[in-house]
Write an enzyme that holds these catalytic residues in place. Structure first.
Site, short mmCIF file in Angstrom:
data_model
loop_
_atom_site.label_atom_id
_atom_site.label_comp_id
_atom_site.label_asym_id
_atom_site.label_seq_id
_atom_site.Cartn_x
_atom_site.Cartn_y
_atom_site.Cartn_z
CE1 TYR A 28 -3.45 2.81 0.66
CE2 TYR A 28 -1.93 3.49 2.40
CZ TYR A 28 -3.01 3.75 1.59
OH TYR A 28 -3.67 4.95 1.69
CB SER A 110 -3.95 12.83 4.66
OG SER A 110 -4.90 12.32 3.75
CD GLN A 136 -5.45 15.85 1.32
OE1 GLN A 136 -5.77 15.23 2.34
NE2 GLN A 136 -6.04 15.63 0.16
CE1 TYR A 138 -7.20 13.26 -2.02
CE2 TYR A 138 -7.17 12.34 0.19
CZ TYR A 138 -6.60 12.48 -1.06
OH TYR A 138 -5.42 11.84 -1.34
CB THR A 164 -5.57 16.65 -2.95
OG1 THR A 164 -4.51 16.86 -2.00
CG2 THR A 164 -5.11 15.61 -3.96
NE ARG A 173 -3.75 4.71 -5.61
CZ ARG A 173 -3.95 5.64 -4.67
NH1 ARG A 173 -4.00 5.28 -3.39
NH2 ARG A 173 -4.12 6.91 -5.00
CE LYS A 260 0.16 16.33 -2.48
NZ LYS A 260 -0.41 15.20 -3.24
CG HIS A 284 -1.98 11.26 -5.54
ND1 HIS A 284 -2.78 12.30 -5.18
CD2 HIS A 284 -2.16 10.32 -4.59
CE1 HIS A 284 -3.43 12.01 -4.06
NE2 HIS A 284 -3.07 10.81 -3.67
NE ARG A 287 -0.46 6.09 -3.09
CZ ARG A 287 -0.20 4.97 -2.43
NH1 ARG A 287 0.96 4.35 -2.59
NH2 ARG A 287 -1.10 4.46 -1.61
#
Length: 390
Positions: A28, A110, A136, A138, A164, A173, A260, A284, A287
């Site tokens: 991960y 995050s 950060q 989202y 972000t 992934r 970002k 990122h 990713r």
């Protein structure tokens, strides 16, 4: 001599993390999207850059500090936003925040963190009241989540918001898919056997509990829905987030606002025009879109597009102090580092994360001395030498 003293670079810490973590947790952290070409290009393109040293200069005193949005950073490095650190170590966000405060690094928390943002902020302040932290963000489909995170973060004393924008859908992934990685955990027999081979990690997880995204709910006693947890793990965010939504953000955040996840120079110029206070050049960590270029390759064009109006930051592939010096020569104000301190956290907890930060700082200072640079803020493109061949 202890094993830790033999960890002389980030790669040594990476291998220590591989030994400390079960496969699903290590991959991960270490994995990326698709064929992981973008991840490799982040590393390879940094290696191809060279520095052209100057000699017989006064380098008795070395000053690696830089000014960022009205504050003086001791070094031009910060901890990138790191999701799901509780999988690496229970309380991983708190441990990373403490390590950053001890090291003089800015810590970016995050949205996908596993500790309440108020507790993380207090942990850094307990180390030093001057510790600076960024938050950060989202933006999920339910914007109420973003709104209460901004409100709580501002109240807790986070100074800068980092929006972000490169995750309208989660990247492919494949390592995670092969490992059947999901939240909540649904261990397969193969997964359980692998975890059993890492008794230290398993014992810590048993004591600390399985990680969850602690900041998705506004209050500590409320639990985020399983659907919200799954959305956060897959990084499937709002696909309707537009430039015009900066007005919405400004209604809920009155501090500096950094965007970002930019790779296109036109997007960087637009970000400045719309009123963002800084931009982070980022893919990122490889990713998301595997076909994307490396961050360092796009950095000079974005610096040109921004034209000094706001600071430009960069992340992606930074494993050496000399890499940071290369980024400064390409026009970055500072570098965000993610995987490297995570390797330290995995192998050595808070002390391990701090050791990696100290290692990178020492390498940067050494590279500055060898390159004939006394001040980080004085670095220009003249320091760059010819590119190494592929």
């Amino acid at each position: 001599m202890s094993a830790r003293r033999h960890r002389v670079n980030v790669e040594d810490w990476r291998q220590a993390a591989r030994r400390a973590l079960p496969r699903l947790a290590y991959e991960y952290v270490d994995g990326a999207a698709g064929d992981e070409v973008c991840l490799a290009s982040n590393l390879d393109d940094l290696r191809r850059l060279t520095l052209l040293p100057r000699t017989l200069l006064d380098i008795e005193k070395i000053d690696p500090s830089v000014e960022v949005l009205g504050r003086r950073w001791p070094v031009p490095m910060a901890v990138a936003p790191l999701g799901l650190t509780g999988l690496i170590r229970p309380g991983g966000d708190v441990l990373m925040a403490r390590a950053a405060a001890r090291s003089g690094w800015v810590h970016t928390l995050s949205t996908a963190s596993n500790s309440r943002l108020e507790a993380v902020r207090q942990a850094a302040r307990d180390v030093t009241p001057e510790a600076e932290q960024w938050m950060q963000l989202y933006v999920m489909h339910d914007r109420a989540v973003a709104e209460h995170i901004m409100r709580r973060a501002r109240s807790a004393g986070f100074r800068v918001l980092v929006l972000t924008v490169d995750v309208p859908v989660g990247g492919n992934r494949e390592r995670d898919l092969r490992n059947d990685f999901s939240l909540p955990f649904r261990p397969t027999l193969r997964m359980a056997l692998d975890m059993a081979r890492r008794p230290g990690w398993l014992w810590r997880l048993a004591r600390g509990g399985a990680p969850n995204f602690a900041n998705l709910s506004e209050t500590e006693d409320a639990q985020a829905s399983a659907q919200a947890q799954a959305v956060m793990l897959s990084r499937a965010m709002s696909r309707k987030l537009l430039w015009s939504d900066l007005q919405w953000l400004r209604r809920h955040w009155d501090g500096p606002l950094v965007v970002k996840g930019l790779l296109h120079p036109d997007d960087a110029a637009r970000a400045v025009h719309e009123g963002f206070d800084g931009v982070v050049v980022s893919n990122h960590g490889g990713r998301q879109l595997d076909a994307a270029p490396s961050s360092i390759a796009m950095l000079p064009a974005i610096v040109d597009a921004v034209a000094g109006r706001v600071p430009v930051f960069v992340d992606g592939g930074f494993r050496r102090g000399a890499d940071v010096l290369k980024a400064l020569a390409c026009g970055a104000r500072a570098v965000f580092v993610g995987r490297a301190p995570l390797y330290g956290l995995a192998a050595g907890g808070e002390a391990g994360a701090a050791a990696v930060m100290a290692l990178l700082q020492a390498e940067l200072v050494q590279a500055m001395i060898l390159a004939g640079v006394s001040r980080a803020e004085a670095v220009t493109a003249e320091l760059l030498g010819p590119r190494r061949g592929s």
